[in-house]
Scaffold this active site. Structure first.
Site, short mmCIF file in Angstrom:
data_model
loop_
_atom_site.label_atom_id
_atom_site.label_comp_id
_atom_site.label_asym_id
_atom_site.label_seq_id
_atom_site.Cartn_x
_atom_site.Cartn_y
_atom_site.Cartn_z
N PHE A 157 5.05 1.14 -39.52
CA PHE A 157 5.20 1.23 -40.97
C PHE A 157 3.81 1.36 -41.57
CE2 PHE A 157 5.46 -0.01 -45.34
CZ PHE A 157 6.68 0.53 -45.76
N ASP A 242 -4.67 0.29 -38.71
CA ASP A 242 -4.03 -0.07 -39.97
C ASP A 242 -3.93 -1.60 -40.02
OD1 ASP A 242 -2.33 -0.72 -42.04
OD2 ASP A 242 -0.93 0.93 -41.68
N LYS A 271 -3.25 -5.14 -49.49
CA LYS A 271 -2.46 -6.37 -49.64
C LYS A 271 -3.31 -7.57 -50.05
CE LYS A 271 1.54 -5.05 -46.80
NZ LYS A 271 2.49 -4.92 -47.89
#
Length: 469
Positions: A157, A242, A271
């Site tokens: 993801f 990532d 985030k």
């Protein structure tokens, strides 16, 4: 004052309180009705009214422990006073924000401080989100190598914008949105032979991988990431880590790749970097890659984002790093993560429904699997027939309703509940987590019982939804 100069103060807190009771109706009418249906179906429609640190409070003032952290955003918990003070200071200072034909001192400071934590990289590009950081990484890799293909892993993801979506190994997010970005090629996660075959057949611009996959909390074998980096070096392919969810101390190291001792060509952050207030993403990269993109003065603005280096976002990032360092949150994540992994792993020895507990630091997955005993197996199969992965909801819902713990499944159609608590949790919070999971999992082994009655209700709802669709 009167007339056009009259100022009416806007009280947002009062507006929130006045309209709070209408929140679900407002969203049903003007926003995502299906999300409201989900919340009401699983009983999560309690109306949260405040958040402090690792805790949420509903309209009845009940306190909840947040193990979701806004999908990993609230590493510092909600409304950390030092981040709030930094943002207030920006607003009170009349700074020359987003001049565009100038450069921001705060962006320079944040870049400098990030690179102190990642000394093997040289340059930073700021974006507004994790997905935007992925988009930038795709462009940078293609520009730097002159190649087109991007390799990504199954079950990955990376975000829901078009380029990022093209790198997702999950059909439910992709269906209905094609055609997607060409030359994006999936390889199995944790499979060096498959990666090498893809690299040889048509050398790609980049290989992008989550050091620990967020969907399912899937960990690599010890030699996988170092082997993948070696293969990428051999074939001139850029290795992109990532770390949007795993970075910023989440796994007990500043970057998750540190557990395996590797130095990627690019690292993506977002985030937690926001401090939970102002969205910010970052691409950390080697100088030679950056210089291939911004190669001349007439290419100085060949890639950018209007709001990316705004002073509020930069201040939030600076304050977040300051809190992580001064409050030793990485060490806290490592220590309490070890405690939780040990205690939760013991449950896999006592409860047949618990298949495996895995993770690093405060990124933990509890995977459930088909039980051995006949009664439990029959109940499990009924849930699976109605909706694959539904079992996790009979754990998540009583955790929320009876134990005031907010958690959720780690992805679509899987049997893993993911824990992403704020890095500020305490020993007493760990006791709360351990006690609550033990009670709910024990209840799930009693057939018939309240948990399985809930399961039957969920099956009925799933069947009705399928019939209506």
């Amino acid at each position: 004052m009167t007339g056009r100069n009259q100022s009416i103060e806007l009280d947002i807190a009062s507006l929130f309180a006045e309209r709070e009771a209408e929140r679900y109706d407002l969203h049903t009418q003007h926003l995502n009705e299906q999300m409201v249906r989900v919340l009401r179906t699983i009983g999560f429609d309690v109306g949260f009214k405040s958040g402090r640190g690792q805790y949420l409070f509903d309209r009845a003032d009940a306190r909840y422990l947040d193990l979701l952290s806004g999908f990993g955003v609230f590493a510092l918990g909600r409304n950390h006073p030092r981040v709030r003070d930094a943002l207030k200071n920006v607003l009170d200072s009349d700074l020359p924000n987003l001049v565009q034909m100038d450069v921001s001192p705060l962006a320079g400071v944040l870049a400098e401080r990030l690179l102190r934590h990642v000394p093997f990289l040289d340059k930073v590009f700021f974006a507004n989100s994790g997905a935007e950081s992925v988009e930038a990484a795709i462009k940078f890799a293609r520009a730097a190598t002159g190649r087109s293909p991007i390799l990504y892993c199954g079950h990955a993801f990376h975000g829901l914008s078009y380029g990022a979506l093209s790198l997702i190994g999950d059909k439910i997010f992709r269906d209905g949105f094609g055609p997607l970005l060409p030359d994006c090629i999936e390889v199995p996660f944790n499979d060096l032979a498959a990666l090498e075959k893809a690299l040889v057949s048509r050398p790609p611009a980049a290989f992008i991988v989550e050091p620990i996959q967020g969907k399912g909390v899937n960990l690599p074998d010890d030699g996988y990431l170092s082997g993948a980096l070696e293969l990428c070096r051999k074939h001139g392919t850029i290795f992109i880590a990532d770390e949007i969810q795993t970075g910023m101390g989440r796994t007990g190291r500043f970057l998750a790749v540190e557990h395996w001792g590797i130095e990627p060509d690019m690292v993506l952050l977002a985030k937690s970097l926001s401090g939970g207030h102002v969205p910010v993403g970052a691409v950390l990269t080697k100088k030679w890659i950056f210089d291939k993109v911004f190669s001349r003065m007439d290419r100085a603005v060949v890639h950018g984002s209007t709001f990316a280096k705004n002073d509020l976002a930069m201040a939030a990032g600076i304050a977040t790093l300051d809190v992580i360092e001064s409050e030793r949150l990485i060490e806290n994540a490592a220590r309490l993560g070890d405690r939780l992994l040990t205690s939760l792993s013991e449950m896999s020895q006592r409860y047949e429904l618990v298949k495996e507990v895995r993770g690093k630091g405060l990124m933990i997955g509890i995977e459930f699997g088909q039980p051995r005993s006949l009664k439990l197996r029959a109940s499990w199969s009924a849930l699976e027939l109605a909706n694959k992965g539904l079992f996790c909801q009979i754990i998540v819902i009583p955790l929320f309703k009876d134990h005031k713990i907010l958690s959720q499944v780690a992805g679509h159609d899987i049997h893993t509940i993911k824990l992403l608590p704020p890095l500020i949790i305490t020993e007493s919070d760990c006791e709360w987590i351990e006690r609550s999971f033990d009670t709910v999992i024990a209840d799930a082994h009693r057939v018939p019982g309240a948990v399985w009655s809930l399961g039957k209700t969920l099956v009925d709802n799933a069947m009705r939804a399928r019939a209506a669709g």
